[in-house]
Design an enzyme around this catalytic site. Structure first.
Site, PDB file in Angstrom:
ATOM      1  N   HIS A  18       0.840  -1.212   0.000  1.00  0.00           N
ATOM      2  CA  HIS A  18       0.000   0.000   0.000  1.00  0.00           C
ATOM      3  C   HIS A  18       0.874   1.262   0.000  1.00  0.00           C
ATOM      4  O   HIS A  18       0.589   2.223  -0.712  1.00  0.00           O
ATOM      5  CB  HIS A  18      -0.860   0.068   1.269  1.00  0.00           C
ATOM      6  N   LYS A  42     -16.252  -6.050   7.581  1.00  0.00           N
ATOM      7  CA  LYS A  42     -15.039  -6.632   8.150  1.00  0.00           C
ATOM      8  C   LYS A  42     -14.937  -6.238   9.618  1.00  0.00           C
ATOM      9  O   LYS A  42     -15.370  -5.169  10.011  1.00  0.00           O
ATOM     10  CB  LYS A  42     -13.806  -6.117   7.398  1.00  0.00           C
ATOM     11  N   ARG A  92      -1.768  -6.454  -7.232  1.00  0.00           N
ATOM     12  CA  ARG A  92      -0.586  -7.254  -6.887  1.00  0.00           C
ATOM     13  C   ARG A  92      -0.350  -8.362  -7.896  1.00  0.00           C
ATOM     14  O   ARG A  92       0.782  -8.695  -8.234  1.00  0.00           O
ATOM     15  CB  ARG A  92      -0.763  -7.885  -5.501  1.00  0.00           C
ATOM     16  N   SER A 130      -2.506  -7.513   4.130  1.00  0.00           N
ATOM     17  CA  SER A 130      -2.678  -7.129   5.536  1.00  0.00           C
ATOM     18  C   SER A 130      -2.928  -8.372   6.380  1.00  0.00           C
ATOM     19  O   SER A 130      -2.414  -8.514   7.492  1.00  0.00           O
ATOM     20  CB  SER A 130      -3.866  -6.173   5.677  1.00  0.00           C
TER      21      SER A 130
HETATM   22  O1  PNS Z   1      -8.638  -2.607   1.129  1.00  0.00           O
HETATM   23  P1  PNS Z   1      -9.861  -3.200   0.525  1.00  0.00           P
HETATM   24  O2  PNS Z   1     -10.689  -3.881   1.584  1.00  0.00           O
HETATM   25  O3  PNS Z   1      -9.556  -4.082  -0.646  1.00  0.00           O
HETATM   26  O4  PNS Z   1     -10.718  -1.952  -0.026  1.00  0.00           O
HETATM   27  C1  PNS Z   1     -11.985  -2.143  -0.618  1.00  0.00           C
HETATM   28  C2  PNS Z   1     -12.689  -0.802  -0.806  1.00  0.00           C
HETATM   29  C3  PNS Z   1     -12.716  -0.026   0.474  1.00  0.00           C
HETATM   30  C4  PNS Z   1     -11.986   0.006  -1.862  1.00  0.00           C
HETATM   31  C5  PNS Z   1     -14.143  -1.117  -1.292  1.00  0.00           C
HETATM   32  O5  PNS Z   1     -14.713  -2.063  -0.437  1.00  0.00           O
HETATM   33  C6  PNS Z   1     -15.019   0.122  -1.328  1.00  0.00           C
HETATM   34  O6  PNS Z   1     -14.852   0.992  -2.147  1.00  0.00           O
HETATM   35  N1  PNS Z   1     -15.985   0.170  -0.393  1.00  0.00           N
HETATM   36  C7  PNS Z   1     -16.869   1.322  -0.214  1.00  0.00           C
HETATM   37  C8  PNS Z   1     -18.293   0.978  -0.637  1.00  0.00           C
HETATM   38  C9  PNS Z   1     -18.449   1.174  -2.117  1.00  0.00           C
HETATM   39  O7  PNS Z   1     -18.188   2.235  -2.658  1.00  0.00           O
HETATM   40  N2  PNS Z   1     -18.938   0.126  -2.819  1.00  0.00           N
HETATM   41  C10 PNS Z   1     -19.190   0.172  -4.235  1.00  0.00           C
HETATM   42  C11 PNS Z   1     -17.954   0.007  -5.084  1.00  0.00           C
HETATM   43  S1  PNS Z   1     -17.305  -1.593  -4.997  1.00  0.00           S
END
Ligand code: PNS
Length: 162
Positions: A18, A42, A92, A130
């Protein structure tokens, strides 16, 4: 015109993968906002305040165009609130691609003016997550090459404290 991007994620906790993406994105955009999601799906090990603080410490030596915020709800709305036209995500390996493609299309459907930009994770961090860093720390392993210094210290404290 100034180019603003958000770099959203759970960051529970931030890894070196990250951090590398954030560093490179900060060089591409005029302003980069790292967005730490309150994710009800989560159960994070680190609280939202801890995650934000650890990222702030980890990016402290970056240029001043990087900031860290927590957010709730949709990433595109977080982007729009901050005047950002771009969402940055790291890839990745090919295994990340399918989920990221779905997210990018969903976000584009929600807000056509917000585009997703992918950066390939640095090769040496391609294996990192993570979850794995937390597991290694939980069993007393050395995470110093996997996560930024402040995160390694916090994980060590956590591991020591059970
Ligand atoms: O680090 P992560 O868990 O892979 O991040 C995922 C994240 C936070 C980018 C994704 O879950 C997100 O954008 N969540 C916010 C809700 C949202 O906008 N959902 C619609 C698009 S997928």
């Amino acid at each position: 015109m100034s180019h603003v991007a958000v770099f959203p994620g759970s960051f529970d906790p931030m890894t070196n993968a990250h951090l590398d993406v954030a560093r490179r994105a900060a060089q591409l955009f005029d302003r980069l906002i790292v967005g730490v999601l309150h994710n009800p799906k989560k159960r994070p090990v680190f609280s939202i305040e801890q995650r934000v603080a650890l990222i702030r410490e980890s990016v402290a030596d970056f240029d001043t165009n990087v900031e860290v915020q927590d957010f709730d709800g949709l990433t595109v709305e977080f982007a729009q609130r901050n005047g950002a036209s771009f969402i940055v995500r790291g890839l990745r390996a090919v295994s990340d691609f399918e989920a990221e493609l779905q997210m990018a299309h969903t976000n584009r459907k929600l807000a056509a003016s917000v585009d997703t930009v992918f950066l390939m994770s640095a090769l040496e961090y391609g294996y990192l997550s993570s979850t794995l860093a937390k597991e290694v720390a939980q069993f007393g392993g050395d995470v110093s090459g996997m996560v930024p210094g402040p995160v390694a210290a916090a994980l060590r404290l956590g591991a020591a404290g059970g």
